[in-house]
Design an enzyme around this catalytic site. Sequence first.
Site, PDB file in Angstrom:
ATOM      1  N   ALA A  58       0.847  -1.184   0.000  1.00  0.00           N
ATOM      2  CA  ALA A  58       0.000   0.000   0.000  1.00  0.00           C
ATOM      3  C   ALA A  58       0.882   1.233   0.000  1.00  0.00           C
ATOM      4  CB  ALA A  58      -0.919   0.008   1.221  1.00  0.00           C
ATOM      5  N   THR A  59       0.350   2.323  -0.552  1.00  0.00           N
ATOM      6  CA  THR A  59       1.076   3.585  -0.547  1.00  0.00           C
ATOM      7  C   THR A  59       1.112   4.125   0.869  1.00  0.00           C
ATOM      8  OG1 THR A  59       0.315   4.040  -2.792  1.00  0.00           O
ATOM      9  CG2 THR A  59       1.168   5.902  -1.531  1.00  0.00           C
ATOM     10  N   THR A  60       2.290   4.312   1.407  1.00  0.00           N
ATOM     11  CA  THR A  60       2.419   4.788   2.785  1.00  0.00           C
ATOM     12  C   THR A  60       2.502   6.304   2.872  1.00  0.00           C
ATOM     13  OG1 THR A  60       4.830   4.519   2.639  1.00  0.00           O
ATOM     14  CG2 THR A  60       3.546   2.679   3.518  1.00  0.00           C
TER      15      THR A  60
ATOM     16  N   TRP B 167      -4.724   8.968  -1.490  1.00  0.00           N
ATOM     17  CA  TRP B 167      -4.176  10.131  -0.792  1.00  0.00           C
ATOM     18  C   TRP B 167      -4.599  11.421  -1.493  1.00  0.00           C
ATOM     19  CZ3 TRP B 167      -1.136   9.863   3.699  1.00  0.00           C
ATOM     20  CH2 TRP B 167      -0.840   8.571   4.120  1.00  0.00           C
TER      21      TRP B 167
END
Length: 252
Positions: free
Chosen positions: A72-74, A186
């Site tokens: 996952a994009t952190t 995001w």
Amino acid sequence: QNPKVDSTTSSIEHNAGSNSNKHYRTTRFVSTITDLLFILLLIMSLSLQSGGTSSRALPNPTSSTLSAPAQATTRPITTGTSVLGVKYNGGVMLAADTLCSYGSLAKYKNARRLLPVNSRTLVGASGEYSDLQSISDLLRRNALEDRCTADSLYEEETQSEECAKEVWSYLRAVMYNRRNKMNPLWNDVVVAGFKQNADGTTSDEPFLGVVDKIGTAYEDDILATGFGGYIALPLLREKYSANMEEGEARAL
């Protein structure tokens, strides 16, 4: 001849032959195991050289996809900043720049962050640009599905397009769902457009709403995302008037 001596000699010779057979079988078994280990090492060596599990070998896309853990994009990498939204008399307006930053580097200077969904709705977003592209693809796919499943083939007769409030409600569910999977998009997304009448026609009432990356959503007459929420929004509130015309809103 002494029979006792002969019996003892025969017993000793029998035991010696039995021990010799056991030693032969043990030696043969060890030799077989050694050959199998050699063949196994040879096969492993050939598989590594042809792109197996060696650290120097090229990764196999199929095996890596199946065995790799979910990622996952952190944190956002390529980001856009503020989007402003203002309602005026008979319409709604969005404003954003075209700059995207790669970390602290102002790298992309022609990135569009205001995107039309259909004839009724416009969206703009700050945050990760690749996630905005994913949201845009999702909304365009839904709009195309609405067009293909409409009762009419002609755009002027089509009343199946989602209005701005429906798109806003849909994005709220999408953002909240991704947040619950610990893999959020995001972005802070501003949705602008017009509401829908009961008969499916486009209303004259403008709509302006925002959804953030965890699914929090609300409507307002003036909105700002990103750093503009701290700087631009107080100035907009000070100068805003509900009856302003398009030119006044553009000047503001």
